[in-house]
Motif scaffolding. Structure first.
Motif, PDB file in Angstrom:
ATOM      1  N   GLY A 211      -3.740  -0.733  -6.360  1.00 49.14           N
ATOM      2  CA  GLY A 211      -2.573  -1.598  -6.120  1.00 49.14           C
ATOM      3  C   GLY A 211      -1.564  -1.521  -7.240  1.00 49.14           C
ATOM      4  N   HIS A 212      -0.483  -0.750  -7.026  1.00 50.11           N
ATOM      5  CA  HIS A 212       0.524  -0.608  -8.097  1.00 50.11           C
ATOM      6  C   HIS A 212       1.925  -1.051  -7.676  1.00 50.11           C
ATOM      7  N   GLU A 213       2.106  -1.446  -6.389  1.00 51.40           N
ATOM      8  CA  GLU A 213       3.433  -1.890  -5.936  1.00 51.40           C
ATOM      9  C   GLU A 213       3.348  -3.387  -5.684  1.00 51.40           C
ATOM     10  N   PHE A 214       3.578  -4.183  -6.728  1.00 59.34           N
ATOM     11  CA  PHE A 214       3.255  -5.596  -6.539  1.00 59.34           C
ATOM     12  C   PHE A 214       4.199  -6.543  -7.266  1.00 59.34           C
TER      13      PHE A 214
ATOM     14  N   ILE B 283       0.872  -1.179   0.000  1.00 57.93           N
ATOM     15  CA  ILE B 283       0.000   0.000   0.000  1.00 57.93           C
ATOM     16  C   ILE B 283       0.906   1.225   0.000  1.00 57.93           C
ATOM     17  N   CYS B 284       0.710   2.069  -1.016  1.00 50.68           N
ATOM     18  CA  CYS B 284       1.518   3.271  -1.184  1.00 50.68           C
ATOM     19  C   CYS B 284       0.825   4.434  -0.468  1.00 50.68           C
ATOM     20  N   GLY B 285       1.591   5.429  -0.063  1.00 53.51           N
ATOM     21  CA  GLY B 285       0.996   6.648   0.492  1.00 53.51           C
ATOM     22  C   GLY B 285      -0.039   7.235  -0.459  1.00 53.51           C
ATOM     23  N   SER B 286       0.240   7.109  -1.756  1.00 60.74           N
ATOM     24  CA  SER B 286      -0.694   7.672  -2.754  1.00 60.74           C
ATOM     25  C   SER B 286      -2.019   6.901  -2.783  1.00 60.74           C
ATOM     26  N   ASP B 287      -2.038   5.670  -2.285  1.00 60.79           N
ATOM     27  CA  ASP B 287      -3.296   4.912  -2.248  1.00 60.79           C
ATOM     28  C   ASP B 287      -4.263   5.480  -1.212  1.00 60.79           C
TER      29      ASP B 287
ATOM     30  N   CYS C 151      10.297  -3.207  -5.168  1.00 60.77           N
ATOM     31  CA  CYS C 151      11.035  -2.579  -6.284  1.00 60.77           C
ATOM     32  C   CYS C 151      10.379  -1.265  -6.712  1.00 60.77           C
ATOM     33  N   GLU C 152       9.086  -1.097  -6.479  1.00 59.79           N
ATOM     34  CA  GLU C 152       8.443   0.162  -6.892  1.00 59.79           C
ATOM     35  C   GLU C 152       8.947   1.334  -6.051  1.00 59.79           C
ATOM     36  N   PRO C 153       8.734   1.316  -4.715  1.00 61.75           N
ATOM     37  CA  PRO C 153       9.290   2.435  -3.934  1.00 61.75           C
ATOM     38  C   PRO C 153      10.815   2.482  -3.984  1.00 61.75           C
TER      39      PRO C 153
HETATM   40 ZN   LIG Z   1       3.731   3.896  -4.931  1.00 60.59          ZN
END
Ligand SMILES: [Zn+2]
Ligand SMILES: [Zn+2]
Length: 347
Positions: free
Chosen positions: A57-60, A36-40, A143-145
């Motif tokens: 959900g984009h960091e997966f 879960i990203c801060g942007s979520d 890997c996303e953050p």
């Molecule tokens: Zn993010």
């Protein structure tokens, strides 16, 4: 399949939805970890998405289960992270491989369905395969953050042994700290306004961390650098006070790197702006990460550093939750009810 579907702002529910199938040049992944990203928080709580209903959900990361037409069938069974931005490949930015600057992009988890689900579809070109068997799904999802932190470190052009100041000790700040320390041998000075984050930073090996509400960060950085100040300062909070501190904390001819996304106007004092001039500072903005092969795919670079043990991102995963808990962890993050770093759905 089960998925967390955002129906309207603040209404994220576990639903039974149709399992997607991969189109041409796409793969179907069984999702194994989705951060879960801060942007979520903005997306889910305030409805900051392009259309409803949407699965965020984009960091997966996940395992390839099925491939669409035109995709190498040998990808089935492979473990991978996924670059969530789908570039148009037609605009001037895409022509030079700067996909983060694309003028007409799609985005997994904000513009199209994402990974808070048992399955997700993604273009095969966006996969970053696990470099070895050591790297876990959680680490691949980081890997996303970590790619964003990698991009900021690379744009900062940090020299070996530089002293860097990082304002904001959340996941990106700590990833910045790890990458700068372990790849450039930096002395890292961490500043936050939350004592729990400061204590956590210390617990994972960043002894030089302070709460700026208790200790004057500029005096402290001056002491830590024999009055020279930091070679590079990273702004990771996106708030005025932190931008101001970054300017004041940076040495003559040093660099200030903007990473934190603001949600209000940023204002700085005349004194801080004069410091920018007098010390001839460079102020550099950073956005997302680089996903083209030249000069370097920062996602593959990040995955390699995690897989070979150069950086250990696993301590940053503070919570692992199932999809059945629904919106609860996102509400908790919004209200800051308990200490967290990276919270992951493990579908
Ligand atoms: Zn993010
Ligand atoms: Zn484009």
């Amino acid at each position: 399949m089960k998925a967390l579907v955002l129906h309207k702002k603040g209404d994220l529910r576990l639903d039974e939805v149709e399992k997607p199938s991969p189109n041409e040049n796409e793969v179907l992944l069984r999702v194994k970890a989705a951060g879960i990203c801060g942007s979520d928080i903005d997306r889910v709580i305030h409805g900051g998405v392009y259309s409803f209903p949407l699965i965020p959900g984009h960091e997966f990361a996940g395992q390839v289960e099925q491939v669409g037409a035109g995709v190498d069938p040998n990808l089935v069974g492979k473990r991978a992270a996924v670059f969530p931005l789908i570039p148009c490949k037609k605009c001037p930015s895409c022509e030079i491989g700067q996909y983060a600057q694309c003028e007409d992009y799609d985005y997994i988890g904000s513009r199209r369905n994402g990974a808070f689900a048992e399955y997700v579809v993604a273009p095969a070109a966006n996969l970053v395969l696990a470099p070895n068997d050591n790297i876990t799904y959680e680490e691949l999802a980081m890997c996303e953050p970590a790619g964003i932190a990698m991009h900021a470190v690379r744009l900062a052009n940090i020299d070996i042994g530089d002293t860097i100041a990082i304002f904001g000790a959340g996941p990106i700040g700590l990833l910045l700290a790890m990458i700068a320390k372990n790849t450039r041998g930096c002395k890292v000075l961490l500043v936050d306004v939350d004592s729990k984050k400061v204590d956590f930073a210390k617990s994972i090996g960043f002894a030089d961390a302070i709460n700026s509400l208790e200790t004057d960060p500029i005096e402290w950085i001056s002491e830590q650098t024999d009055g020279i100040m930091a070679d590079v300062s990273f702004e990771g909070a996106g708030v005025s006070k932190s931008v101001e501190n970054c300017l004041l904390a940076t040495r003559k001819f040093g660099k200030v790197i903007g990473v934190g996304i603001p949600h209000k106007d940023i204002t700085v004092s005349m004194q801080a702006y004069q410091v920018l001039l007098r010390r001839q500072l460079s102020l550099i903005g950073t956005w997302n990460s680089l996903f083209s092969s030249l000069p370097k795919n920062e996602w593959k670079l990040t995955a390699n550093l995690i897989a070979n043990g150069t950086i250990d991102v696993s301590p940053l995963v503070s919570h692992r939750v199932s999809l059945s808990v629904g919106i609860a962890p996102i509400e908790m993050m919004a209200k800051r009810e308990e200490f967290f770093n990276k919270i992951m759905y493990m579908p």
